[in-house]
Design a protein around this motif. Structure first.
Motif, short mmCIF file in Angstrom:
data_model
loop_
_atom_site.label_atom_id
_atom_site.label_comp_id
_atom_site.label_asym_id
_atom_site.label_seq_id
_atom_site.Cartn_x
_atom_site.Cartn_y
_atom_site.Cartn_z
N ALA A 53 0.92 -1.12 0.02
CA ALA A 53 -0.04 0.17 -0.06
C ALA A 53 0.77 1.20 -0.04
CB ALA A 53 -1.10 0.26 1.09
N LEU A 54 1.89 1.25 0.71
CA LEU A 54 2.86 2.41 0.75
C LEU A 54 3.38 2.52 -0.55
CD1 LEU A 54 4.35 1.79 4.38
CD2 LEU A 54 2.63 3.52 3.70
N GLY A 55 3.99 1.66 -0.92
CA GLY A 55 4.79 1.62 -2.34
C GLY A 55 3.94 2.01 -3.59
N ALA A 56 2.84 1.62 -3.46
CA ALA A 56 1.71 2.05 -4.62
C ALA A 56 0.94 3.25 -4.44
CB ALA A 56 0.89 0.72 -4.95
N ALA A 57 1.01 3.67 -3.25
CA ALA A 57 0.29 5.09 -2.97
C ALA A 57 0.27 6.02 -3.97
CB ALA A 57 0.73 5.58 -1.68
N ASP A 58 1.58 6.49 -4.71
CA ASP A 58 1.60 7.37 -5.56
C ASP A 58 0.64 6.95 -6.93
OD1 ASP A 58 3.42 9.10 -4.10
OD2 ASP A 58 4.96 7.42 -4.35
N MET A 59 0.85 5.91 -7.31
CA MET A 59 0.02 5.19 -8.54
C MET A 59 -1.48 5.42 -8.25
SD MET A 59 2.39 1.85 -8.91
CE MET A 59 1.13 1.15 -10.24
N LEU A 60 -1.95 5.06 -6.95
CA LEU A 60 -3.11 5.21 -6.47
C LEU A 60 -3.64 6.60 -6.39
CD1 LEU A 60 -3.21 2.41 -3.80
CD2 LEU A 60 -4.43 2.26 -6.20
N ALA A 61 -2.91 7.36 -5.96
CA ALA A 61 -3.14 9.05 -6.02
C ALA A 61 -3.29 9.49 -7.18
CB ALA A 61 -2.26 9.59 -5.10
N THR A 62 -2.56 9.24 -8.29
CA THR A 62 -2.40 9.69 -9.50
C THR A 62 -3.75 9.43 -10.29
OG1 THR A 62 -0.04 9.73 -9.49
CG2 THR A 62 -1.16 9.89 -11.54
N VAL A 63 -4.04 8.24 -10.25
CA VAL A 63 -5.25 7.70 -10.68
C VAL A 63 -6.41 8.42 -10.21
CG1 VAL A 63 -6.87 5.76 -11.32
CG2 VAL A 63 -4.36 5.51 -11.55
N ALA A 96 -7.71 2.94 1.06
CA ALA A 96 -7.10 4.31 1.38
C ALA A 96 -7.50 5.09 0.35
CB ALA A 96 -5.92 4.12 1.79
N ALA A 97 -7.43 4.75 -0.90
CA ALA A 97 -7.55 5.58 -1.98
C ALA A 97 -8.90 5.95 -2.22
CB ALA A 97 -7.21 5.05 -3.23
N LEU A 98 -10.09 5.02 -1.88
CA LEU A 98 -11.42 5.07 -1.90
C LEU A 98 -11.97 6.20 -1.16
CD1 LEU A 98 -12.83 1.49 -2.61
CD2 LEU A 98 -12.85 3.35 -4.39
N ALA A 99 -11.11 6.02 0.22
CA ALA A 99 -11.42 6.89 1.13
C ALA A 99 -10.99 8.37 0.89
CB ALA A 99 -11.01 6.40 2.74
N GLU A 100 -9.87 8.49 0.24
CA GLU A 100 -9.57 9.88 -0.21
C GLU A 100 -10.37 10.44 -1.15
OE1 GLU A 100 -7.10 13.31 -0.52
OE2 GLU A 100 -7.27 11.73 0.84
N ALA A 101 -11.05 9.46 -2.12
CA ALA A 101 -11.68 9.97 -3.04
C ALA A 101 -13.36 10.10 -2.63
CB ALA A 101 -12.00 8.69 -4.34
N GLY A 102 -13.46 9.79 -1.49
CA GLY A 102 -14.91 10.13 -0.74
C GLY A 102 -15.86 9.23 -1.07
N ILE A 103 -15.62 8.03 -1.78
CA ILE A 103 -16.39 6.92 -2.17
C ILE A 103 -16.61 6.14 -0.71
CG2 ILE A 103 -16.74 4.80 -3.45
CD1 ILE A 103 -15.09 6.17 -5.50
N VAL A 104 -15.77 5.98 0.03
CA VAL A 104 -15.84 5.30 1.46
C VAL A 104 -15.52 6.13 2.57
CG1 VAL A 104 -14.82 3.46 3.05
CG2 VAL A 104 -15.24 3.05 0.41
N PRO A 105 -16.31 6.39 3.52
CA PRO A 105 -16.09 7.23 4.79
C PRO A 105 -14.77 6.89 5.34
CG PRO A 105 -18.39 6.34 4.75
CD PRO A 105 -17.56 5.50 3.72
N ILE A 106 -14.00 8.15 5.57
CA ILE A 106 -12.55 7.77 6.44
C ILE A 106 -12.69 7.04 7.41
CG2 ILE A 106 -10.88 9.18 7.39
CD1 ILE A 106 -10.99 11.20 5.52
N SER A 107 -14.07 7.26 8.29
CA SER A 107 -14.36 6.71 9.60
C SER A 107 -14.42 5.38 9.47
CB SER A 107 -15.58 7.40 10.28
OG SER A 107 -16.83 7.27 9.43
N GLU A 108 -14.88 4.72 8.41
CA GLU A 108 -14.99 3.36 8.36
C GLU A 108 -13.90 2.51 8.03
OE1 GLU A 108 -17.90 0.46 5.36
OE2 GLU A 108 -18.00 2.43 5.22
N LEU A 109 -12.64 3.36 7.89
CA LEU A 109 -11.47 2.45 7.78
C LEU A 109 -11.10 1.75 8.92
CD1 LEU A 109 -9.41 4.99 5.61
CD2 LEU A 109 -10.61 3.22 4.78
#
Length: 302
Positions: A53-63, A96-109
């Motif tokens: 997850a840490l390694g791929a975070a930049d890829m996920l954030a870009t998309v 984590a990316a879905l939460a950042e995108a607002g699709i999943v509530p951060i509180s649900e993580l």
């Protein structure tokens, strides 16, 4: 190999301008938050695929923060672009990316991996909003992506398919069958991204099954191929912009090969020898967060 016709088509496409500092900064901030979310989720279980997850975070954030066309309030919007996570065990990063995108509530993580949670440790499309396919045996994601891309074209949709693969999945014959199919059907609406972190469950990728020279392999299958530092946001943005410039209902599929580092952003985890599935001690989680924040703030002020 690239045909003369394909080379001429590429030459006629307008080269996108370099990503602005504002875009790079925005995506870098999203990647930092994705990493932070992943650490918080990992602490719930005390272990997991945190390094990926840490390694791929930049890829996920870009998309998710720069490329994907979606509606957070309507994850099944018909005109949406589809993001397919072929590597189901990377779900912690995807959540984590879905939460950042607002699709999943951060509180649900904080329910990650718990009984009755919508966020199981391996991705399940029946449970999680925004999760297009379920994770299981690796090597099936690109096959599904090819079918989806072809189906969307038949429907006259402008939506695009983004498929996230791991380098370990390049060991699977089904991946290369799908790659041939994508070129045969000229799926210009399909972009694959491969996380090349050089590590899989059985050890280093090059000792399990050597796939290099991987760039030349994808090119020989007829794909528009780019290889970049997958932890360099500016390089990622430029690569995805180039892929978007290639996108068409009929054309070459694109692949972005991303060299990443497991545990990126957290020195403690970057140096772990056994990093595919990490057990992180209770007292180490706060150190991980502190290292992540210090590294991000140090880059931001540089």
């Amino acid at each position: 190999m690239t045909t003369t016709k394909e080379a001429q088509l590429t030459a006629t496409l307008e080269t996108p301008s370099a990503p602005t500092n504002e875009r790079v900064g925005s995506v870098s901030a999203a990647a930092y938050r994705i990493r932070h979310h992943a650490l918080n989720m990992g602490e719930v279980q005390g272990q997991g695929y945190v390094g990926q997850a840490l390694g791929a975070a930049d890829m996920l954030a870009t998309v998710y923060s720069d490329q994907l066309n979606y509606r957070a309030e309507d994850p099944e919007w018909e005109a949406r672009d589809r993001f397919l996570l072929s590597t189901g065990h990377y779900a912690i990063g995807h959540y984590a990316a879905l939460a950042e995108a607002g699709i999943v509530p951060i509180s649900e993580l904080e329910t990650y991996g718990s009984d009755d949670s919508r966020l199981p440790m391996s991705g399940m499309s029946t449970y999680t909003p925004g999760m297009e396919i379920s994770g299981g045996s690796l090597g099936h994601g690109l096959t599904i992506a090819v079918g989806m891309a072809l189906g969307l074209r038949y429907q006259g949709s402008d939506a695009r398919i983004y498929n996230f693969l791991s380098d370990g999945e390049l060991d699977e014959g089904s991946t290369w069958e799908a790659a041939m199919g994508a070129h045969h059907h000229q799926l210009g609406n399909l972009t694959a991204m491969v996380d090349i972190n050089a590590l899989q469950a059985d050890g280093k990728t090059d000792t399990v099954l050597r796939t290099e020279p991987v760039t030349e392999k994808w090119e020989s299958f007829g794909w528009y191929t780019q290889r970049v530092d997958g932890n360099d946001v500016g390089a990622l943005l430029a690569a995805f912009d180039n892929a978007a410039a290639q996108a068409a209902a009929v054309g070459r599929p694109s692949v972005i090969l991303c060299d990443t580092k497991v545990g990126r952003g957290v020195t403690l985890l970057e140096e772990r020898e056994k990093a595919h599935f990490m057990r992180i001690e209770e007292h180490e989680w706060q150190t991980c967060r502190e290292q992540l924040t210090a590294g991000y703030e140090g880059k931001a002020s540089a």
